[in-house]
Design a protein around this motif. Sequence first.
Motif, PDB file in Angstrom:
ATOM      1  N   VAL A   1      -5.143   3.821   4.064  1.00  0.00           N
ATOM      2  CA  VAL A   1      -4.992   4.513   2.781  1.00  0.00           C
ATOM      3  C   VAL A   1      -6.109   5.528   2.582  1.00  0.00           C
TER       4      VAL A   1
ATOM      5  N   SER B   1      -5.889  -6.753   5.816  1.00  0.00           N
ATOM      6  CA  SER B   1      -6.044  -6.046   4.543  1.00  0.00           C
ATOM      7  C   SER B   1      -7.058  -4.914   4.654  1.00  0.00           C
TER       8      SER B   1
ATOM      9  N   VAL C   1      -4.688  -0.224  -4.756  1.00  0.00           N
ATOM     10  CA  VAL C   1      -4.254  -0.796  -3.477  1.00  0.00           C
ATOM     11  C   VAL C   1      -5.039  -2.063  -3.161  1.00  0.00           C
TER      12      VAL C   1
ATOM     13  N   ALA D   1       0.825  -1.209   0.000  1.00  0.00           N
ATOM     14  CA  ALA D   1       0.000   0.000   0.000  1.00  0.00           C
ATOM     15  C   ALA D   1       0.859   1.258   0.000  1.00  0.00           C
TER      16      ALA D   1
ATOM     17  N   LYS E   1      -7.315   3.777  -4.460  1.00  0.00           N
ATOM     18  CA  LYS E   1      -7.948   2.753  -3.626  1.00  0.00           C
ATOM     19  C   LYS E   1      -8.119   1.441  -4.385  1.00  0.00           C
TER      20      LYS E   1
ATOM     21  N   GLU F   1      -6.481  -0.814   4.044  1.00  0.00           N
ATOM     22  CA  GLU F   1      -7.337  -0.001   3.177  1.00  0.00           C
ATOM     23  C   GLU F   1      -7.898   1.199   3.934  1.00  0.00           C
TER      24      GLU F   1
ATOM     25  N   LEU G   1      -3.459  -5.786  -2.584  1.00  0.00           N
ATOM     26  CA  LEU G   1      -3.690  -6.480  -1.319  1.00  0.00           C
ATOM     27  C   LEU G   1      -4.376  -7.829  -1.525  1.00  0.00           C
TER      28      LEU G   1
ATOM     29  N   THR H   1       0.963   4.052  -2.972  1.00  0.00           N
ATOM     30  CA  THR H   1       0.688   5.460  -2.645  1.00  0.00           C
ATOM     31  C   THR H   1       1.818   6.367  -3.133  1.00  0.00           C
TER      32      THR H   1
END
Length: 300
Positions: A282, A275, A173, A150, A170, A279, A177, A154
Amino acid sequence: MSRNGLLAALVASVILSAGSATAQEQPAGTAPAIEAPAAPTAPTPAAPVRAQPNTQAGPSTAMELTLPHDLSPWGMFMAADVIVKAVMIGLAFASLVTWTIWLAKSLEIFGGKLRIRRAVRAIGDAATLKQASRALDRGGGPGALLVRAAEEETTLSAGALDHVCGDGLKERVTSRLSRIEAAASRRISRGTGVLATIGSTAPFVGLFGTVWGIMNAFIGISQAQTTNLAVVAPGIAEALLATAMGLVAAIPAVVIYNVFARSIAGYRQILADASAGVERLVSRDLDFRTVAPAKALAAE
């Protein structure tokens, strides 16, 4: 004188007739005496009849002495046919593989759950993705991989965040994941398929050895021309030993496979929690990207 001669001749004829009559009656009376000695000779043909069972008992006694009486598992294995021996050796090896997988996989699942729980706690305690990365910097396992993936995504998308919304970030990511989760699940599930194979095939392999052993036992019965239990029992016992070994290999494999299936399902659930935590970090970082640096530092 003539009268006296006639009288003497008459007496002599009477004596001779009496003697001849006695001689004719004597053979009839002596007949039983002649047959009487035959009575002791009558048992002579019966003597072989009494000796006949003894002559027949000799081979059977010798055959019983040569029959295998060692019905221990090792003795039955050594006396079994080559095919039955191969089946038993294969089932013993399958049982060894089952318990080896149980020991190795138990340690792996225990260690994996321990690491991912620590990662979940670290992710839950962190306010930003950088804090989670610092907390898991020295740690290993899928949790640290999730945070690093992640953070890398980013960093790669940082130049475009000022011009677009964060929905694309998103999605990227989430995609990375999910791949890490799938790889970790495959790695933790490795080896359980062997348990499923052993649990489903070992009884039938043992049954094959049983059928083959019983077939050989019936062939031995036909060659020995007897259905004595001492002749039949060893072959049937050797055949049933193959079935017992099949069950010994199959039952633990099925039980261990079911235990591992539940443990792996719990591991995947904890991995999904990690996970989801990444999220959330993020998403929080995207919401705070327009906030003043002071407030962002305070949030960290």
